[in-house]
Scaffold this motif. Structure first.
Motif, PDB file in Angstrom:
ATOM      1  N   THR A 158       0.854  -1.209   0.044  1.00  0.00           N
ATOM      2  CA  THR A 158      -0.159   0.141   0.287  1.00  0.00           C
ATOM      3  C   THR A 158       1.000   1.591   0.306  1.00  0.00           C
ATOM      4  OG1 THR A 158      -1.808  -0.878   1.425  1.00  0.00           O
ATOM      5  CG2 THR A 158      -1.891   1.123   1.054  1.00  0.00           C
ATOM      6  N   THR A 159       1.783   1.537   0.797  1.00  0.00           N
ATOM      7  CA  THR A 159       2.917   3.162   0.398  1.00  0.00           C
ATOM      8  C   THR A 159       3.357   2.792   0.023  1.00  0.00           C
ATOM      9  OG1 THR A 159       4.707   1.475   1.940  1.00  0.00           O
ATOM     10  CG2 THR A 159       2.672   2.507   3.677  1.00  0.00           C
ATOM     11  N   ILE A 160       3.685   1.098  -0.521  1.00  0.00           N
ATOM     12  CA  ILE A 160       4.549   1.643  -1.710  1.00  0.00           C
ATOM     13  C   ILE A 160       3.930   1.679  -3.106  1.00  0.00           C
ATOM     14  CG2 ILE A 160       5.447  -0.016  -3.954  1.00  0.00           C
ATOM     15  CD1 ILE A 160       6.904  -1.781  -1.776  1.00  0.00           C
ATOM     16  N   VAL A 161       2.925   1.501  -3.126  1.00  0.00           N
ATOM     17  CA  VAL A 161       1.617   2.390  -4.261  1.00  0.00           C
ATOM     18  C   VAL A 161       1.025   4.233  -3.946  1.00  0.00           C
ATOM     19  CG1 VAL A 161      -0.417   2.236  -5.134  1.00  0.00           C
ATOM     20  CG2 VAL A 161       0.873  -0.105  -4.990  1.00  0.00           C
ATOM     21  N   SER A 162       1.578   4.003  -3.018  1.00  0.00           N
ATOM     22  CA  SER A 162       1.270   6.187  -2.613  1.00  0.00           C
ATOM     23  C   SER A 162       2.475   6.541  -3.370  1.00  0.00           C
ATOM     24  CB  SER A 162       1.089   6.057  -1.748  1.00  0.00           C
ATOM     25  OG  SER A 162       1.077   7.153  -1.157  1.00  0.00           O
ATOM     26  N   VAL A 163       3.330   5.894  -3.078  1.00  0.00           N
ATOM     27  CA  VAL A 163       5.204   6.750  -4.005  1.00  0.00           C
ATOM     28  C   VAL A 163       4.981   6.575  -5.379  1.00  0.00           C
ATOM     29  CG1 VAL A 163       7.597   6.741  -3.802  1.00  0.00           C
ATOM     30  CG2 VAL A 163       6.011   6.125  -1.402  1.00  0.00           C
ATOM     31  N   ALA A 164       4.535   5.412  -5.094  1.00  0.00           N
ATOM     32  CA  ALA A 164       4.577   5.240  -6.999  1.00  0.00           C
ATOM     33  C   ALA A 164       3.662   6.241  -7.989  1.00  0.00           C
ATOM     34  CB  ALA A 164       4.761   3.716  -7.097  1.00  0.00           C
ATOM     35  N   ASN A 165       2.513   6.069  -7.422  1.00  0.00           N
ATOM     36  CA  ASN A 165       1.121   6.906  -7.642  1.00  0.00           C
ATOM     37  C   ASN A 165       2.002   7.945  -9.177  1.00  0.00           C
ATOM     38  OD1 ASN A 165      -1.222   5.285  -7.574  1.00  0.00           O
ATOM     39  ND2 ASN A 165      -0.977   6.512  -5.850  1.00  0.00           N
ATOM     40  N   PRO A 166       3.242   9.373  -8.922  1.00  0.00           N
ATOM     41  CA  PRO A 166       2.818   9.494 -10.297  1.00  0.00           C
ATOM     42  C   PRO A 166       3.989   9.094 -11.507  1.00  0.00           C
ATOM     43  CG  PRO A 166       2.948  10.884  -7.903  1.00  0.00           C
ATOM     44  CD  PRO A 166       3.445   8.957  -7.743  1.00  0.00           C
ATOM     45  N   ALA A 167       4.857   8.499 -10.429  1.00  0.00           N
ATOM     46  CA  ALA A 167       5.437   7.036 -11.686  1.00  0.00           C
ATOM     47  C   ALA A 167       4.031   6.505 -12.501  1.00  0.00           C
ATOM     48  CB  ALA A 167       6.612   6.147 -11.341  1.00  0.00           C
ATOM     49  N   ILE A 168       3.503   6.212 -11.500  1.00  0.00           N
ATOM     50  CA  ILE A 168       2.200   5.534 -12.969  1.00  0.00           C
ATOM     51  C   ILE A 168       1.787   5.473 -13.719  1.00  0.00           C
ATOM     52  CG2 ILE A 168       0.389   3.686 -12.647  1.00  0.00           C
ATOM     53  CD1 ILE A 168       1.542   3.001 -10.219  1.00  0.00           C
ATOM     54  N   LYS A 169       0.962   6.918 -13.329  1.00  0.00           N
ATOM     55  CA  LYS A 169       0.611   7.869 -13.898  1.00  0.00           C
ATOM     56  C   LYS A 169       1.577   8.923 -15.248  1.00  0.00           C
ATOM     57  CE  LYS A 169      -2.521  11.737 -14.148  1.00  0.00           C
ATOM     58  NZ  LYS A 169      -2.200  12.318 -15.339  1.00  0.00           N
ATOM     59  N   ALA A 170       2.312   8.835 -14.909  1.00  0.00           N
ATOM     60  CA  ALA A 170       3.188   8.601 -15.962  1.00  0.00           C
ATOM     61  C   ALA A 170       3.476   8.424 -17.499  1.00  0.00           C
ATOM     62  CB  ALA A 170       5.006   9.799 -15.605  1.00  0.00           C
ATOM     63  N   ALA A 171       3.625   6.935 -16.713  1.00  0.00           N
ATOM     64  CA  ALA A 171       3.361   5.722 -17.744  1.00  0.00           C
ATOM     65  C   ALA A 171       2.356   5.399 -17.973  1.00  0.00           C
ATOM     66  CB  ALA A 171       4.767   4.986 -16.792  1.00  0.00           C
ATOM     67  N   LEU A 172       1.292   4.954 -17.548  1.00  0.00           N
ATOM     68  CA  LEU A 172       0.095   4.441 -18.299  1.00  0.00           C
ATOM     69  C   LEU A 172      -0.896   5.740 -18.309  1.00  0.00           C
ATOM     70  CD1 LEU A 172       0.203   1.150 -16.308  1.00  0.00           C
ATOM     71  CD2 LEU A 172       1.219   1.578 -18.083  1.00  0.00           C
ATOM     72  N   ASP A 173      -0.948   6.678 -17.778  1.00  0.00           N
ATOM     73  CA  ASP A 173      -1.994   7.891 -18.317  1.00  0.00           C
ATOM     74  C   ASP A 173      -1.405   8.726 -18.078  1.00  0.00           C
ATOM     75  OD1 ASP A 173      -5.019   8.038 -18.450  1.00  0.00           O
ATOM     76  OD2 ASP A 173      -4.924   9.148 -15.916  1.00  0.00           O
TER      77      ASP A 173
END
Length: 498
Positions: free
Chosen positions: A39-54
């Motif tokens: 859960t905490t990892i995904v919170s940190v990675a949300n901006p990177a996930i958005k930049a990569a997939l959306d």
């Protein structure tokens, strides 16, 4: 091993004399720890996930579904997965849940679209729902009431360590290998946790239950309608979604179905999914009310903070995670001691200061979330938040479950974790809508911009209003947690201290 349960229910030695319950608890905490880290990892990675997939969208609500889908799939089955542990044994259900969660983590890492990742996260949520109630049920069934505080201290301490490991590991992995590795890292942990649980966790006596299938469907429909309405409300301008169906129509329908579910629980001749008699225990009732508030607050506060740090201030995921070290250290070190102390004091003496610390820390974060304040100042509210977490998670779980009979351990743990996750789902949905609302208020015309919020630092003319929007968003969880302070005042001293 059935004898060990009988002794536990009689208040004597909780397990067979030759076997301590602590090794089993340590093995179970590994899986629980992995869920918290994820859960905490995904919170940190949300901006990177958005930049990569959306990358081309200015809306943040789609990427928030990476969290919401997980939480929704986590919340809906929890009421029945606790009973599954009672019926088929907590060890068996724990191992199944851990296996599903681990395989789903591989699916998450291999996802190449945002929609695919959302579906994979939902599968993770199902695994987590099977796993989580078994950890609390094992504590309730193998530790006597006067020793559960220490056991829950370990349980709460795992959350503090996860707060440290999760953001740091997330930052290093996202910066060094890519966001996919925040999920791949679960594979070795899941395998090790499975082997240790298989060896160390005992098989306990099972109890026959008749499963309330209509109740499962009613609760699932109610939660979906409410969360989907909240999550998508801003995208549809709180108006019509399709045909005659509006956002508010979905939310109201969800509330009505939830009311029907609760009514059905009081009337069904089958064994209800939610045994209403558990709520006759005052501490169980008010602990469940409080954990909804805590779940809402903890889930919602991380999103605006990480988006602010990484987009408005240009920090990397690793640099953002380093700011959370004081929080994690304080929570990880203090939680076990808080658990031992809780066995001897009124829980309100720990919960009220803990919840107040959380509120103070979030208000301080909101004050500092601008483009002028030096980033180093954020270490102060981070540390305060750690003290708050140490006085909140373990003590609240201990208070909720301390007086439950062994036969209802699974049901009580399922209800408690469901309430926590419902709060988290509502927090995730509400913060997405509130973030989008504040962005539109501070950055008018944002939806017509030619490019979306990608990675990297923003230009000053955009960063300042974006930071203001995130700071205003932080006021929602900061204010909401104060309701928890009021709720815990209604708790009573536990029976063994009266």
């Amino acid at each position: 091993m059935t004898d060990s349960l009988r002794t536990a229910s009689s208040g004597a030695s909780p397990t067979a004399p030759e076997r301590s319950p602590w090794p089993a608890l340590w093995a179970l905490v590994i899986g629980f720890f992995m869920i918290l880290v994820d859960t905490t990892i995904v919170s940190v990675a949300n901006p990177a996930i958005k930049a990569a997939l959306d990358p081309d969208s200015n809306n943040l609500d789609r990427v928030v579904w990476v969290t919401s889908a997980y939480l929704l799939a986590y919340a809906v089955p929890l009421l029945i997965t606790g009973r599954l542990g009672d019926r088929f044994g907590p060890k068996n259900i724990y191992l199944i849940g851990l296996a599903i969660f681990t395989v789903a983590s591989l699916w998450c890492g291999l996802s190449i679209t945002l929609d695919g990742l959302i579906w994979a996260r939902a599968a993770q949520g199902i695994g987590a729902a099977l796993l989580t109630p078994q950890t609390m049920a094992m504590i309730t069934r193998t530790f006597p009431p006067e020793r559960r505080g220490a056991a829950m201290g370990l349980w709460g301490g795992a959350s503090g360590v996860a707060m440290l490991v999760g953001p740091l590991a997330g930052g290093f992995l996202v910066d060094g290998l890519g966001w996919e590795w925040i999920f791949f890292i679960n594979l070795p942990v899941g395998v090790i946790g499975f082997i240790l649980a298989w060896i160390l966790v005992p098989k306990l006596e099972t109890h026959k239950h008749r499963f309330d299938v209509p109740g499962v469907f009613l609760s699932a429909i109610a939660l979906f309608l409410i969360v989907f309405g909240l999550q998508e409300g801003e995208a549809y301008d709180w108006g019509v979604i399709w045909g005659p169906i509006s956002v508010w129509g979905l939310i109201i329908a969800g509330v009505v179905v939830m009311g029907l579910f609760l009514w059905y629980q009081t009337r069904t001749r089958n064994e209800p999914l939610v045994p209403m008699e558990l709520f006759r225990t005052r501490n169980f009732t008010w602990s469940n009310i409080t954990i909804v508030i805590v779940g809402f607050t903890v889930t919602s506060q991380g999103l605006p903070l990480m988006f602010f740090l990484q987009l408005a201030r240009g920090l990397t995921p690793t640099e953002s995670a380093l700011l959370m070290i004081p929080m994690a250290l304080a929570a990880g070190v203090i939680s076990p001691f808080a658990g031992k102390l809780l066995d001897r004091i009124d829980p309100r003496l720990m919960l009220v200061p803990g919840l107040l610390c959380v509120a103070v820390s979030l208000f301080l974060f909101a004050m500092m979330m601008n483009t002028d304040t030096a980033i180093g100042w954020m270490l102060i509210p981070s540390a305060i938040l750690g003290f708050g977490n140490a006085g909140m998670w373990g003590p609240l779980a201990t208070t909720a479950t301390r007086d439950l009979p062994p036969r209802q351990a699974g049901a009580g743990s399922g209800i408690y974790n469901t309430m926590r996750t419902i709060g988290s789902v509502l927090g995730s949905a509400a913060i997405a809508a509130f973030m989008q609302s504040r962005l539109e208020a501070n950055l008018p015309g944002m939806d017509e911009a030619p490019s979306g919020f990608g990675g990297g630092a923003m230009p000053e003319m955009i960063a300042k209003p974006f930071a203001d929007a995130m700071a205003q968003t932080m006021l929602l969880p900061a204010s909401f947690i104060l309701l928890g302070v009021v709720a815990v005042l209604f708790l009573r001293r536990p029976k063994h201290l009266r």
